[in-house]
Design an enzyme around this catalytic site. Structure first.
Site, short mmCIF file in Angstrom:
data_model
loop_
_atom_site.label_atom_id
_atom_site.label_comp_id
_atom_site.label_asym_id
_atom_site.label_seq_id
_atom_site.Cartn_x
_atom_site.Cartn_y
_atom_site.Cartn_z
N ASN A 2 0.83 -1.21 0.00
CA ASN A 2 0.00 0.00 0.00
C ASN A 2 0.86 1.25 0.00
O ASN A 2 0.71 2.15 0.84
CB ASN A 2 -0.95 -0.01 1.20
CG ASN A 2 -2.26 0.69 0.89
OD1 ASN A 2 -2.40 1.33 -0.14
ND2 ASN A 2 -3.21 0.58 1.81
N HIS A 60 -8.74 3.91 7.65
CA HIS A 60 -9.08 2.53 7.29
C HIS A 60 -10.49 2.15 7.70
O HIS A 60 -11.16 1.38 7.00
CB HIS A 60 -8.08 1.56 7.93
CG HIS A 60 -6.80 1.42 7.15
ND1 HIS A 60 -5.66 2.12 7.46
CD2 HIS A 60 -6.51 0.68 6.06
CE1 HIS A 60 -4.71 1.80 6.60
NE2 HIS A 60 -5.19 0.93 5.74
#
Length: 494
Positions: free
Chosen positions: A349, A380
């Site tokens: 990521n 998140h």
């Protein structure tokens, strides 16, 4: 006679149901089928966009408009009425962009975007998740939030700060004029990245639309020193083919390995109560490996879509080869061969780690590590498992750094010792990652506690003992900040 109830796969999405027969045939949820269909259509559109709407054949306004319209269509196709959340956030943020002062534009944009995203996270999980509609619309919302805040900070850097107060990177990416409405929509909603990302910088995107992208990157790396006598025209075809092959392999692994070893296995009675510790350790590793292909598939395909459109060129490597990894979100080889916790998370990521660095870690005056962890966690989502992963990740990061600083130098005197060290640290890293990220896949509190109890909280205990009883050798402040930043970057399960 009562009407027949729709099958579970038919309407467990707010998006289009026209691919429902294919969903039933494959046994894959309809929202996932819609996602893949949109990305494959985006890939075809990207090739067409590069060839027939190239900067030499179409104006920037036409390219912006095409990219925006197709992006909006994809969002509506995948998410139906849930896409309203995306459009509301984009319009609110543009209102802030044109009305707020440059001294506050980054603050207002940040709090509105993150606040709206957090509200949507909470409502989707605790209001809708166990109902009929289970489409996860948070992925595009998360990407748009990254872009909104990235652009707001870069406008603030370009218009609200003195050049001498900026870092080299901030100066390079600073935006000197507020974008038009079309440019803003195109940057946030273009078909290449609206579904699966990744986040990118506004100046890079505008340069791509205007046809300056590859030349700008070649000038940055001084192309004449790389052996070119005239300005070359790099083609992304080779990079796209390579990434599509990786995507196909990832898809095959997802359809076989991931289906064979689902994360729910970690809550089975055999795993929790009957298997011995070594069996649990090995099985946990296998299940966590099986959870990766869906990320490899989604992120590599998204990267290929951008490259197919001609976006993502990063320069020339030391061997004179063209590189198309500006927007790459992971490096699979380095992930699978990582010999340290830091090396692993540095290659996972990647674009989210860059976003965290640019909007938080480099800017807050105090407690950058803590605040960056908090921002990453909020971005998140609000599943409890995410926070178990972040808290465990802090301990493991500190313990791994302490072990490396205290013992690595003993293994550098010969190639044989270095090979032993690399093998041992590779195994330790892979097992530590599996243990740390398991809650991220399990999501809920009960299965996470059950898993860690069955593993005797072994990594938590070892990490605490290392941190408490081994001396932490001093480290350069800049290096320490850089290492800690990337350890906060964890996976999003969509």
């Amino acid at each position: 006679m009562a009407a027949e109830q729709p099958s579970s796969l038919s309407y467990r999405t707010t998006g289009s149901t026209c691919l429902h027969p294919l969903s039933e045939l494959l046994g894959i949820p309809l929202d996932q089928v819609n996602f893949v269909a949109c990305q494959l259509l985006a890939l075809c559109a990207a090739f067409w966009f590069r060839i027939y709407l190239s900067p030499g054949k179409a104006s920037p306004h036409v390219r912006h408009a095409f990219a925006t319209i197709f992006g909006i269509y994809f969002v509506i196709f995948c998410f139906g009425w849930y896409s309203v959340h995306l459009f509301v956030l984009v319009l609110m943020s543009y209102g802030i962009m044109v009305t707020a002062s440059v001294s506050n534009i980054h603050r207002y944009s940040f709090f509105v975007a993150m606040g709206y995203l957090t509200i949507c996270h909470i409502s989707r999980i605790y209001i809708f998740h166990y109902g009929i509609l289970t489409t996860d619309f948070s992925g595009p919302l998360m990407i748009v939030t990254q872009k909104i805040t990235t652009l707001a900070f870069q406008v603030h850097d370009g218009l609200g700060r003195r050049a001498e107060d900026l870092s080299t990177e901030q100066h390079r990416l600073a935006v000197k004029a507020k974008p038009s409405f079309l440019e803003y929509l195109s940057y946030l909603l273009n078909f290449m990245s609206v579904i699966a990302g990744p986040c990118n910088n506004f100046k890079d995107y505008v340069a791509f639309i205007e046809g300056r992208h590859t030349h700008m990157k070649l000038l940055e790396v001084n192309w004449k020193e790389k052996g070119f006598h005239s300005l070359p025209e790099p083609s992304p075809t080779g990079a796209v083919i390579h990434k599509l092959c990786m995507t196909l392999v990832s898809l095959l692994l997802f359809l076989t390995l991931t289906k064979t070893f689902p994360a729910t296995c970690l809550a089975d009675d055999w795993f929790v109560h009957r298997a011995n510790f070594l069996a649990r350790l090995c099985y946990l590793y296998v299940v966590m490996q099986a959870s990766k292909p869906k990320y490899y598939f989604a992120w590599t395909l998204a990267d290929a879509v951008n490259n197919a459109a001609g976006f993502g060129f990063s320069g020339v490597d030391k061997n004179g080869n063209f590189c198309w990894d500006l927007l790459s979100n992971l490096n699979i080889w380095k992930i699978e061969t990582a010999t340290s916790f830091k090396m692993y998370v540095d290659n996972w990521n990647i674009q989210t780690a860059s976003w965290l660095k640019r909007v938080c870690y480099e800017r807050v005056p105090r407690y950058p590590t803590v605040l960056t962890f908090i921002l990453s966690a909020l971005w998140h989502g609000v599943y409890p498992g995410y926070y178990f992963t972040f808290l465990t990740g802090i301990l493991v990061t500190l313990a791994a750094r302490t072990m490396r600083n205290n013992y690595r130098h003993y293994f550098l005197s010969s190639k044989a010792l270095k090979a032993v060290y690399d093998t041992g640290t590779w195994a330790a890293t892979q097992l530590a990652i599996s243990y740390t990220v398991a809650p991220f896949v399990l999501l809920a509190v009960e299965p996470t506690i059950s898993l860690y109890k069955s593993m005797y909280f072994y990594l938590h205990i070892i990490s605490l003992l290392i941190i408490l009883f081994l001396p932490m050798k001093p480290q350069a402040h800049g290096q320490r900040r850089s290492q800690t930043l990337n350890s906060v970057n964890k996976k999003k399960t969509d």
